[in-house]
Design a protein around this motif. Structure first.
Motif, PDB file in Angstrom:
ATOM      1  N   THR A   1     -22.225 -17.050   8.603  1.00  8.94           N
ATOM      2  CA  THR A   1     -20.981 -17.680   8.966  1.00  8.94           C
ATOM      3  C   THR A   1     -21.148 -18.856   8.656  1.00  8.94           C
ATOM      4  N   THR A   2     -21.876 -19.706   9.316  1.00  2.87           N
ATOM      5  CA  THR A   2     -21.968 -21.300   9.040  1.00  2.87           C
ATOM      6  C   THR A   2     -21.960 -21.475   7.510  1.00  2.87           C
ATOM      7  N   GLU A   3     -22.770 -20.843   6.803  1.00  2.00           N
ATOM      8  CA  GLU A   3     -22.787 -20.942   5.531  1.00  2.00           C
ATOM      9  C   GLU A   3     -21.369 -20.859   4.535  1.00  2.00           C
ATOM     10  N   VAL A   4     -20.495 -20.057   4.937  1.00  2.00           N
ATOM     11  CA  VAL A   4     -19.197 -19.622   4.343  1.00  2.00           C
ATOM     12  C   VAL A   4     -18.370 -20.686   5.002  1.00  2.00           C
ATOM     13  N   LEU A   5     -18.561 -21.281   6.373  1.00  2.00           N
ATOM     14  CA  LEU A   5     -17.520 -22.283   6.967  1.00  2.00           C
ATOM     15  C   LEU A   5     -17.869 -23.469   6.091  1.00  2.00           C
ATOM     16  N   ASN A   6     -19.140 -23.847   5.864  1.00  2.00           N
ATOM     17  CA  ASN A   6     -19.273 -25.000   5.355  1.00  2.00           C
ATOM     18  C   ASN A   6     -19.105 -25.277   3.795  1.00  2.00           C
ATOM     19  N   SER A   7     -18.970 -23.970   3.232  1.00  2.00           N
ATOM     20  CA  SER A   7     -18.585 -23.896   1.837  1.00  2.00           C
ATOM     21  C   SER A   7     -17.029 -24.074   1.868  1.00  2.00           C
ATOM     22  N   ARG A   8     -16.377 -23.458   2.744  1.00  2.00           N
ATOM     23  CA  ARG A   8     -14.713 -23.555   2.801  1.00  2.00           C
ATOM     24  C   ARG A   8     -14.338 -25.098   3.165  1.00  2.00           C
ATOM     25  N   ALA A   9     -15.299 -25.559   4.021  1.00  2.00           N
ATOM     26  CA  ALA A   9     -14.784 -26.908   4.258  1.00  2.00           C
ATOM     27  C   ALA A   9     -14.820 -28.054   3.042  1.00  2.00           C
ATOM     28  N   SER A  10     -15.915 -27.771   2.188  1.00  2.00           N
ATOM     29  CA  SER A  10     -15.904 -28.641   1.077  1.00  2.00           C
ATOM     30  C   SER A  10     -15.107 -28.248  -0.145  1.00  2.00           C
ATOM     31  N   ASP A  11     -14.627 -26.956  -0.354  1.00  2.00           N
ATOM     32  CA  ASP A  11     -13.732 -26.664  -1.603  1.00  2.00           C
ATOM     33  C   ASP A  11     -12.409 -26.317  -0.993  1.00  2.00           C
ATOM     34  N   GLU A  12     -11.963 -26.171   0.407  1.00  2.00           N
ATOM     35  CA  GLU A  12     -10.573 -25.620   0.531  1.00  2.00           C
ATOM     36  C   GLU A  12      -9.748 -26.984   1.418  1.00  2.00           C
ATOM     37  N   THR A  13     -10.643 -27.362   2.385  1.00  2.00           N
ATOM     38  CA  THR A  13      -9.915 -28.388   3.248  1.00  2.00           C
ATOM     39  C   THR A  13      -9.140 -29.409   2.738  1.00  2.00           C
ATOM     40  N   ALA A  14      -9.818 -30.288   1.631  1.00  2.00           N
ATOM     41  CA  ALA A  14      -8.946 -31.351   1.294  1.00  2.00           C
ATOM     42  C   ALA A  14      -7.830 -30.965   0.309  1.00  2.00           C
ATOM     43  N   THR A  15      -8.120 -29.807  -0.355  1.00  2.00           N
ATOM     44  CA  THR A  15      -7.002 -29.326  -1.176  1.00  2.00           C
ATOM     45  C   THR A  15      -5.624 -29.008  -0.543  1.00  2.00           C
ATOM     46  N   ILE A  16      -5.978 -28.129   0.616  1.00  2.00           N
ATOM     47  CA  ILE A  16      -4.740 -27.761   1.427  1.00  2.00           C
ATOM     48  C   ILE A  16      -4.311 -28.714   2.231  1.00  2.00           C
ATOM     49  N   ARG A  17      -5.088 -29.445   2.546  1.00  2.00           N
ATOM     50  CA  ARG A  17      -4.365 -30.672   3.619  1.00  2.00           C
ATOM     51  C   ARG A  17      -3.389 -31.553   2.606  1.00  2.00           C
ATOM     52  N   ARG A  18      -3.977 -31.766   1.179  1.00  2.00           N
ATOM     53  CA  ARG A  18      -2.919 -32.688   0.342  1.00  2.00           C
ATOM     54  C   ARG A  18      -1.565 -31.702   0.173  1.00  2.00           C
ATOM     55  N   SER A  19      -1.830 -30.402  -0.042  1.00  2.00           N
ATOM     56  CA  SER A  19      -0.402 -29.561  -0.091  1.00  2.00           C
ATOM     57  C   SER A  19       0.578 -29.996   0.822  1.00  2.00           C
ATOM     58  N   ALA A  20       0.169 -30.119   2.054  1.00  2.00           N
ATOM     59  CA  ALA A  20       1.221 -30.730   3.203  1.00  2.00           C
ATOM     60  C   ALA A  20       1.860 -31.603   2.807  1.00  2.00           C
ATOM     61  N   GLU A  21       1.679 -32.571   1.723  1.00  2.00           N
ATOM     62  CA  GLU A  21       2.596 -33.704   1.418  1.00  2.00           C
ATOM     63  C   GLU A  21       3.839 -33.380   0.792  1.00  2.00           C
ATOM     64  N   SER A  22       4.058 -31.874   0.352  1.00  2.00           N
ATOM     65  CA  SER A  22       5.113 -31.609  -0.183  1.00  2.00           C
ATOM     66  C   SER A  22       5.974 -30.799   0.825  1.00  2.00           C
ATOM     67  N   ALA A  23       5.222 -30.586   1.786  1.00  2.00           N
ATOM     68  CA  ALA A  23       6.117 -29.912   2.987  1.00  2.00           C
ATOM     69  C   ALA A  23       7.644 -30.701   3.460  1.00  2.00           C
ATOM     70  N   GLU A  24       8.366 -29.817   3.781  1.00  2.00           N
ATOM     71  CA  GLU A  24       9.540 -30.602   4.301  1.00  2.00           C
ATOM     72  C   GLU A  24       9.484 -30.472   6.182  1.00  2.00           C
ATOM     73  N   HIS A  25       8.754 -29.614   6.298  1.00  2.00           N
ATOM     74  CA  HIS A  25       8.349 -29.663   7.905  1.00  2.00           C
ATOM     75  C   HIS A  25       7.187 -29.395   8.117  1.00  2.00           C
ATOM     76  N   MET A  26       6.530 -29.453   9.357  1.00  2.00           N
ATOM     77  CA  MET A  26       5.150 -29.288   9.770  1.00  2.00           C
ATOM     78  C   MET A  26       5.262 -29.025  11.085  1.00  2.00           C
ATOM     79  N   ILE A  27       4.441 -28.055  11.580  1.00  2.00           N
ATOM     80  CA  ILE A  27       4.295 -27.524  12.884  1.00  2.00           C
ATOM     81  C   ILE A  27       3.030 -27.607  13.179  1.00  2.00           C
ATOM     82  N   ASP A  28       2.850 -28.579  14.434  1.00  2.00           N
ATOM     83  CA  ASP A  28       1.435 -28.725  15.187  1.00  2.00           C
ATOM     84  C   ASP A  28       1.425 -27.738  16.248  1.00  2.00           C
ATOM     85  N   TRP A  29       0.663 -26.723  16.294  1.00  2.00           N
ATOM     86  CA  TRP A  29       0.620 -25.884  17.573  1.00  2.00           C
ATOM     87  C   TRP A  29       0.165 -26.760  18.799  1.00  2.00           C
TER      88      TRP A  29
END
Length: 641
Positions: free
Chosen positions: A611-639
């Motif tokens: 689990t730790t290995e997968v989470l570390n991998s996702r943090a490096s190859d997913e987080t930045a890309t997806i957070r950048r995609s938020a720039e195109s959003a009209e709306h943002m929901i913060d739970w």
């Protein structure tokens, strides 16, 4: 004992208590005069009696009885007639009642002057008369059965035994508490209470009635009744009134409920559970059920029990299993409001089976019969109620019954795969599910309502965000809100275009985990269609990491909305003209999101290291890309907000 006017009363209220434990709040006031929300609890009771047509009331008084009679007088100020029976020397509850029988009608209600109650007294008294019992006991589950008097009843409601506190160690009893409200046949009592000395109704009178073969009936209801005889209990009653709990539990309107599966939802899954010793609550279950109790949502168990049809367990043995379940919940101050079980099974051929129960019925899930029966019995509204379980049969039963559905990752986690159809919501465990039901869902509706209004003239809603941030929940809430606004919507998950696990490697980038070209091609075709489209949405199986053999069917009209949710949703190229697309990004607390991910991988059999290995991998190859995609959003929901 002395008494006043000679009319007969249809209500007796035991109002002789001193209120010693409440002295810090009430001073020298007798207990029935202790104020609840600004007026004496006895006044609440008298007003309740009047509302339900019981206007001739005998007050059985002792300690400082002048305080009571000076306040209430003859009762005319409160729309009733009051007769006082003054106890000269303490005789206990049963003794005081016996001495006042001459003032009471052949059938009467008996209340205790230290309880706050919001009960349909007319309904209760009518059930007593219909039962033809010598006495009817008002029973309900509570959050402290371990120090309460418990009552054992059969399936017809007849009382089989009364078990006063303290209970023998290791004894498991149903959480049916004697709530100190009774309907009684007058003539039944002279032979079960001594003419002199002290005696108690629960400890002496009712056991004596059972010993003499007199019939006692149990009336079970979720309505509100609480002893307020200590400062803590008084505070709790006032808090409950403030938040509207008595109102939500009353018969004046339809109640809301959470229908709960048993095995794999409340307790650990045991194949064909046959013994009380096999019941083990899952972590967090007690607190989750208690949260439902405190929210005024009925917690109703609905469970398939084919072990009865198979001949493995008798109905009485099943009651013992459920008694242990209720005892374990009780130790965590939680309770079930009702239990429904299906004893049937359609398949024959088991040694020792019960042929009469080997039938196709309308109560075995996925049939909705248990939910429907509970809804009739307990006046439950399907709108606003939920079915929570770990199997597709639970989800299908909820769908057929017309309640919202929540699939848990505990137990089977939906891997029974007997029925297709997407649950409305998914949660890691019952605690997470209940938090969403009691808090998260209403909060999400408030946050998403403006977005639903903004989406009415759109064709596509794209919902992106990091894994386990609540995108699918947001999609379902939007679908519900849009339905209220008269707009039909279809939810499509991009997970259906995830590549099989064997064809994708960690660390290659989030977009490479999906067959996005195929997704875009098909979804753009649907979004741009000028006539109705029949669409088979692929479904991803997170356990096998492949596409499932079944699909989710959609019939998409030209005016319908497509809600497309998934991690890379905001990375998709245009599916329809920009003016017809609404882009939404969902943000969740990183602590909550990571906990959900860890729980999910644990449920799928991953080790902590994996689990730790997968989470570390996702943090490096997913987080930045997806957070950048938020720039195109009209709306943002913060739970978190």
């Amino acid at each position: 004992m002395t008494s006043s006017p000679t009319f007969l009363c249809n209500v007796a209220i035991l109002a002789g208590g001193q209120g010693t434990r409440l002295a810090s709040r009430s001073g020298a006031l007798p207990k029935p005069m202790v104020p609840v929300m600004g007026k004496p609890v006895l006044q609440h009771q008298i007003e309740l009696c009047r509302r339900h047509g019981f206007t001739d009331i005998a007050l059985l008084v002792h300690h400082r009885h002048e305080t009571i009679s000076d306040f209430f007088g003859d009762g005319s100020r409160f729309g009733v007639r009051i007769r006082y029976a003054v106890e000269d020397a303490p005789r206990g509850t049963s003794g005081a009642l016996r001495d006042a029988l001459h003032a009471l009608k052949p059938q009467f209600l008996l209340l205790y002057g230290d309880t706050y109650l919001d009960i349909d007294l007319r309904r209760f008294f009518g059930a007593h008369l219909a039962s033809d019992a010598n006495a009817t006991l008002f029973l309900h589950p509570n959050d402290h059965p371990y120090d309460s008097d418990l009552v054992d009843i059969d399936d017809q409601g007849q009382v089989r035994g009364i078990h006063p506190y303290p209970h023998p160690e290791g004894q498991h009893l149903r959480n049916l508490v004697n709530a100190a409200l009774y309907a009684i046949r007058n003539e039944s009592l002279t032979s079960v209470t001594p003419e002199a000395g002290k005696a108690d109704i629960a400890k002496h009178m009712f056991p004596a009635m059972l010993a003499q073969g007199l019939r006692l009936h149990g009336y079970v209801t979720p309505e509100y009744i609480k002893d307020m005889g200590t400062p803590d209990r008084l505070d709790k009653v006032e808090r409950d009134i403030e938040v509207g709990l008595p109102e939500r539990l009353s018969w004046r309107g339809l109640r809301k409920a959470v229908f709960l599966d048993r095995d794999g939802t409340l307790n650990r899954e045991v194949n064909h559970l046959k013994s009380p010793d096999q019941i083990e609550l899952l972590p967090g279950v007690g607190e989750a059920v208690r949260q439902l109790n405190r929210a005024g949502l009925l917690a109703v168990l609905t469970t398939n029990q084919p072990v009865i049809a198979r001949g493995d367990v008798t109905i009485e043995e099943l009651h013992q299993i459920h008694a242990r379940l209720e005892s374990l919940l009780g130790t965590q101050r939680a309770y079930l409001d009702a239990i429904y079980y299906c004893p049937h099974h359609p398949d024959r051929g088991f040694e020792g089976e019960v042929p009469a129960l080997k039938i196709v019925c309308d109560c075995r899930k996925p049939a909705p019969g248990m939910i429907e029966q509970a809804s009739r019995d307990l006046a439950i509204s399907r709108e606003g109620s939920w079915m929570v379980g770990d199997t597709t049969a639970d989800i299908e039963a909820g769908r057929r019954a017309g309640v919202r559905t929540m699939l848990l990752h505990t137990g089977y986690g939906g891997q029974d795969a007997k029925h297709t159809g997407r649950p409305d919501y998914v949660a890691t465990n019952l605690a997470e599910a209940v938090q969403w039901i009691t808090v998260g869902h209403a909060r999400a509706r408030r946050q998403l309502a403006p977005i639903a209004l903004a989406a009415l003239d759109r064709r596509v809603i794209l919902i992106g965000g990091l894994a386990r941030s609540g995108k699918s929940s947001a999609a379902q809430v939007l679908k519900e809100l849009l339905a209220v606004l008269g707009k039909h919507a279809h939810i499509v998950s991009l997970d259906g275009w995830l590549k099989p696990g064997s064809e994708r490697a960690e660390g290659t980038g989030v977009l490479n985990r999906y067959n996005l070209a195929a997704a875009v091609s098909r979804l753009a075709e649907i979004a741009g269609a000028t006539q109705r489209v029949e669409f088979e949405e692929p479904v991803y199986d997170r356990f096998t990491r492949t596409i499932a053999s079944h699909s989710e069917r959609h019939s998409v009209g030209t005016d319908d909305l497509l809600i497309i949710e998934g991690v890379p949703a905001l990375c998709l190229p245009a599916l329809t003209p920009p003016a017809r697309t609404l882009r939404l990004f969902i943000n969740e607390s990183e602590d909550i999101r990571l906990k959900r991910l860890k729980d999910d991988y644990t449920a799928r059999g991953y080790t902590e290291e994996q689990t730790t290995e997968v989470l570390n991998s996702r943090a490096s190859d997913e987080t930045a890309t997806i957070r950048r995609s938020a720039e195109s959003a009209e709306h943002m929901i913060d739970w978190e907000k």
